[in-house]
Structure formats: structure tokens, C-alpha cells
Scaffold this active site. Structure first.
Site, PDB file in Angstrom:
ATOM      1  N   ASP A   1       0.867  -1.190  -0.124  1.00 50.88           N
ATOM      2  CA  ASP A   1      -0.089   0.121  -0.009  1.00 50.88           C
ATOM      3  C   ASP A   1       1.081   1.229  -0.078  1.00 50.88           C
ATOM      4  O   ASP A   1       0.398   2.470  -0.252  1.00 50.88           O
ATOM      5  CB  ASP A   1      -0.908  -0.103   1.174  1.00 50.88           C
ATOM      6  CG  ASP A   1      -0.293  -0.116   2.699  1.00 50.88           C
ATOM      7  OD1 ASP A   1       0.690  -0.119   2.620  1.00 50.88           O
ATOM      8  OD2 ASP A   1      -1.084   0.079   3.599  1.00 50.88           O
ATOM      9  N   SER A   2       2.044   0.921   0.043  1.00 53.48           N
ATOM     10  CA  SER A   2       3.257   2.148  -0.111  1.00 53.48           C
ATOM     11  C   SER A   2       2.602   2.903  -1.652  1.00 53.48           C
ATOM     12  O   SER A   2       3.225   3.912  -1.950  1.00 53.48           O
ATOM     13  CB  SER A   2       4.690   1.751  -0.205  1.00 53.48           C
ATOM     14  OG  SER A   2       4.545   0.460  -0.959  1.00 53.48           O
TER      15      SER A   2
ATOM     16  N   ASP B   1      -1.082  -6.170  -0.077  1.00 56.07           N
ATOM     17  CA  ASP B   1      -1.349  -5.528   0.983  1.00 56.07           C
ATOM     18  C   ASP B   1      -2.947  -5.340   1.152  1.00 56.07           C
ATOM     19  O   ASP B   1      -3.363  -4.887   0.259  1.00 56.07           O
ATOM     20  CB  ASP B   1      -0.669  -4.167   0.977  1.00 56.07           C
ATOM     21  CG  ASP B   1       0.346  -4.005   2.087  1.00 56.07           C
ATOM     22  OD1 ASP B   1       0.787  -5.113   2.886  1.00 56.07           O
ATOM     23  OD2 ASP B   1       1.198  -3.176   1.763  1.00 56.07           O
TER      24      ASP B   1
ATOM     25  N   LYS C   1      -1.184  -9.260   2.828  1.00 51.73           N
ATOM     26  CA  LYS C   1      -0.569  -9.003   3.986  1.00 51.73           C
ATOM     27  C   LYS C   1      -1.149  -7.965   5.192  1.00 51.73           C
ATOM     28  O   LYS C   1      -1.988  -7.389   4.275  1.00 51.73           O
ATOM     29  CB  LYS C   1       0.872  -8.306   3.558  1.00 51.73           C
ATOM     30  CG  LYS C   1       1.816  -7.778   4.663  1.00 51.73           C
ATOM     31  CD  LYS C   1       3.123  -7.621   4.183  1.00 51.73           C
ATOM     32  CE  LYS C   1       3.398  -6.081   3.313  1.00 51.73           C
ATOM     33  NZ  LYS C   1       3.073  -4.886   4.425  1.00 51.73           N
TER      34      LYS C   1
ATOM     35  N   GLU D   1      -0.859  -5.440   8.554  1.00 55.79           N
ATOM     36  CA  GLU D   1      -0.061  -4.776   9.455  1.00 55.79           C
ATOM     37  C   GLU D   1      -0.505  -5.199  10.894  1.00 55.79           C
ATOM     38  O   GLU D   1      -1.848  -5.071  11.185  1.00 55.79           O
ATOM     39  CB  GLU D   1       0.074  -3.507   9.286  1.00 55.79           C
ATOM     40  CG  GLU D   1       0.784  -3.075   7.969  1.00 55.79           C
ATOM     41  CD  GLU D   1       0.912  -1.543   7.688  1.00 55.79           C
ATOM     42  OE1 GLU D   1       0.971  -0.846   8.662  1.00 55.79           O
ATOM     43  OE2 GLU D   1       1.657  -1.139   6.577  1.00 55.79           O
TER      44      GLU D   1
ATOM     45  N   GLU E   1       9.740  -4.292   9.972  1.00 54.79           N
ATOM     46  CA  GLU E   1      10.238  -3.042   9.262  1.00 54.79           C
ATOM     47  C   GLU E   1      10.984  -2.119  10.483  1.00 54.79           C
ATOM     48  O   GLU E   1      10.292  -1.806  11.455  1.00 54.79           O
ATOM     49  CB  GLU E   1       8.916  -2.455   8.668  1.00 54.79           C
ATOM     50  CG  GLU E   1       9.220  -1.047   8.142  1.00 54.79           C
ATOM     51  CD  GLU E   1       8.296  -0.345   7.340  1.00 54.79           C
ATOM     52  OE1 GLU E   1       7.292  -0.971   6.575  1.00 54.79           O
ATOM     53  OE2 GLU E   1       8.634   0.624   6.581  1.00 54.79           O
TER      54      GLU E   1
HETATM   55  O1  KIV Z   1       3.794  -1.168   1.667  1.00 55.81           O
HETATM   56  C1  KIV Z   1       4.692  -1.531   1.467  1.00 55.81           C
HETATM   57  O2  KIV Z   1       5.620  -1.266   0.461  1.00 55.81           O
HETATM   58  C2  KIV Z   1       5.318  -2.478   2.482  1.00 55.81           C
HETATM   59  C3  KIV Z   1       6.790  -2.486   2.622  1.00 55.81           C
HETATM   60  C4  KIV Z   1       7.731  -1.558   2.710  1.00 55.81           C
HETATM   61  C5  KIV Z   1       7.070  -3.735   3.429  1.00 55.81           C
HETATM   62  O3  KIV Z   1       4.671  -2.820   3.369  1.00 55.81           O
END
Ligand code: KIV
Length: 290
Positions: free
Chosen positions: A45-46, A84, A114, A116, A183
Site C-alpha cells: 500500500d506504499s 497488502d 499482507k 499490519e 520493518e
Molecule cells: O507497503 C509496502 O510497500 C510495505 C513494504 C515497505 C514492506 O509494506
């Protein structure tokens, strides 16, 4: 079945082989990473920051993750694709988490999701893995909670911080996660967590002691200039190369030097005499066209 699966990735840990992972948000880049042999691709989600220009990841929606995730999954023949779950798509309840993880799997073709969080999302991980969906957890500096941390700060500091991080790691493993991202964690602590866990650890800003590493692809290709965290290495100055190419294009178009004859389709076969008549008047056109 793909060359990289939850089984082959677990076996890599047992053999002591390191696992490579990069973020990815589009089909073309996914094809290049896949051909290069990268083991895992993360549709993080970056993308809210790298692709959409937001200041953080909080505005990213489930629909957007599905859109980007689908493009990436289409480009990955061998790489294991993780998508994510965005902010507020799983925090509310295990039922919400399962329903949205199910949508991601069905609508993108990803191999895993994924989430968090550690001890606080054990029930969500249980619900998702109970439905046969592999889960990668993410602990330490979790960007969706950066307001609660008071910024993007290293986590797991001091005795209490280290114990809390280990408790989170053990909790996500017990809940059924097949992997966990660490992280911004002190490197000795990340190495200890990696030794303690049977599941794979993927580090970002967590030192070389993890089972694998992940980086944001724009960072590792120098697309963000110097605005990158300490743990980033630029593997090729692609950002500079792109800027040079954009400048050259701009210059050549403005100078009339692009396109050249060799970059142009052959002249139409209507003949120069017809073109000459057309230049003088429109008579050569059938009435309907004029
Ligand atoms: O969203 C993302 O890119 C991430 C990575 C930085 C691990 O969660």
C-alpha cells in the site's frame, strides 16, 4: 504451480537461502522482476505514496489495491505475489478481514495477503488462514499506525520494546501466518526473531539477519533522489537515466530532430502528383469526405 510457493519459501529458510522481494505496482515492472528471478513481489500500500503522491498510506482503498494487484499478478509467472490489505480493510473484525482478503485473492490472482499488526490482529489472521489464504504479517514500524508511533520511527527499542516485538512475531506465527515483515527493527533483534521463528522473516531496515529482504522498487532504482531512508541502496541510477532521456526527448522534439525519416511510416502510394493537387485544392477528395 509457480516456482515460488509457501512451501518452497519455507524450504529456503531451512536451507539458509536468502529470499528476495521487491514492491511492484504495475504489469511491465512485474514482468521484469519476474524474469530477473525475484522470489516474491509485494503490491504494497506504499503505492499510495509512490504511485499516487499521498503523504502516507492511509487514503489507499481496497478497490485500488485490487486494481494494482491484478496488473502485477498478471506479470508474475514464477514470483510469489503478496497484496497488502489497506488501512481499515481488516481492523474492524475477523469477518471483515476474511471477506476483504477473499476479494483480493479472487479479484487479483495474488498468492497471499499482507496485514499490519501483531498480537492485536491474531483473530484476523486466524480467520483468513482458516479459509486457506496465506497471510504475511508485518510488525515493527507499521506505516498504517505511524500516527500512533509519532512518526516513521525505529521500533523494538529497549527491553520492553524488544520483548513486545518478539511477542508480536510469535503471535502472528501462532495464528498461522507463513511469513512476517520486520520493518525498521534493530538488526540484532531482527536476527533473534528470525532464529526464534519457523516462518520466514522479510526485513526492511532490519539488517542482514532476516531470511529475506524487501525494498520499494522506486527507492532501489534511485527514482526518489536522495529522499530515501538510511537502509535503502540504489542498485542502478535509473532515475537519473530517465531524467536525461526526458530532457533529450524534449530537446529533439523542439528542434524538429524527432522523428527522423527512419522513424516514420513509408509515404502513402497515392503519389506526389495527387498530394500536389490536394495541396492546391480539395478537388481530389470524394465529396463525402470534404
Ligand atoms: O507497503 C509496502 O510497500 C510495505 C513494504 C515497505 C514492506 O509494506
Amino acid at each position: 504451480m509457480k516456482q515460488n510457493t509457501v512451501v518452497t519459501l519455507a524450504a529456503m529458510k531451512v536451507r539458509g537461502e536468502k529470499i528476495s522481494q521487491l514492491t511492484c505496482y504495475d504489469y511491465t515492472t512485474a514482468c521484469l522482476m519476474d524474469q530477473a528471478g525475484v522470489n516474491m513481489v509485494l503490491v504494497g500500500d506504499s503505492l499510495g505514496m509512490t504511485m499516487q503522491g499521498y503523504a502516507d498510506t492511509l487514503p489507499v482503498t481496497l478497490e485500488e489495491m485490487i486494481l494494482y494487484g491484478r496488473s502485477v499478478a498478471r506479470g508474475c509467472r514464477q514470483a510469489f505475489v503478496v497484496v497488502d490489505m489497506p488501512f481499515m480493510s481488516y481492523q474492524v473484525s475477523p469477518q471483515q478481514a476474511l471477506a476483504n482478503a477473499g476479494r483480493i485473492m479472487q479479484e487479483t490472482g495474488a498468492d497471499a495477503v499482507k496485514l499490519e499488526g501483531g498480537r492485536g490482529i491474531q483473530e484476523q489472521i486466524r480467520a483468513i488462514t482458516g479459509a486457506g489464504i496465506p497471510v504475511c504479517a508485518h510488525i515493527g514500524m507499521t506505516p498504517q499506525s505511524y500516527h500512533a508511533f509519532g512518526g516513521f520511527k525505529v521500533q523494538g527499542k529497549g527491553e520492553d520494546g524488544a520483548a513486545a516485538l518478539l511477542a508480536d512475531a510469535l503471535a502472528v506465527q501462532a495464528a498461522g501466518a507463513f511469513a512476517v515483515v520486520l520493518e525498521c527493527v534493530p538488526p540484532k533483534l531482527a536476527a533473534l526473531v528470525t532464529r526464534k521463528l519457523d516462518i520466514i522473516t522479510i526485513g526492511i531496515g532490519a539488517g542482514a539477519g532476516c531470511d529475506g529482504q524487501v525494498l520499494v522498487w522506486q527507492d532501489m532504482l534511485g527514482l526518489n533522489g536522495d529522499k530515501v531512508p538510511k537502509f535503502v541502496r540504489c542498485f542502478a541510477p535509473v532515475g537519473q537515466t530517465m531524467t536525461q532521456a526526458f530532457r533529450a526527448y524534449d530537446r529533439e522534439v523542439k528542434a524538429g530532430a524527432f522523428p527522423a525519416v527512419s522513424e516514420t511510416y513509408a509515404q502513402s502510394d497515392c503519389g506526389d502528383d495527387v498530394l500536389a493537387r490536394l495541396e492546391q485544392n480539395n478537388a481530389a477528395f470524394p465529396a463525402a469526405v470534404v
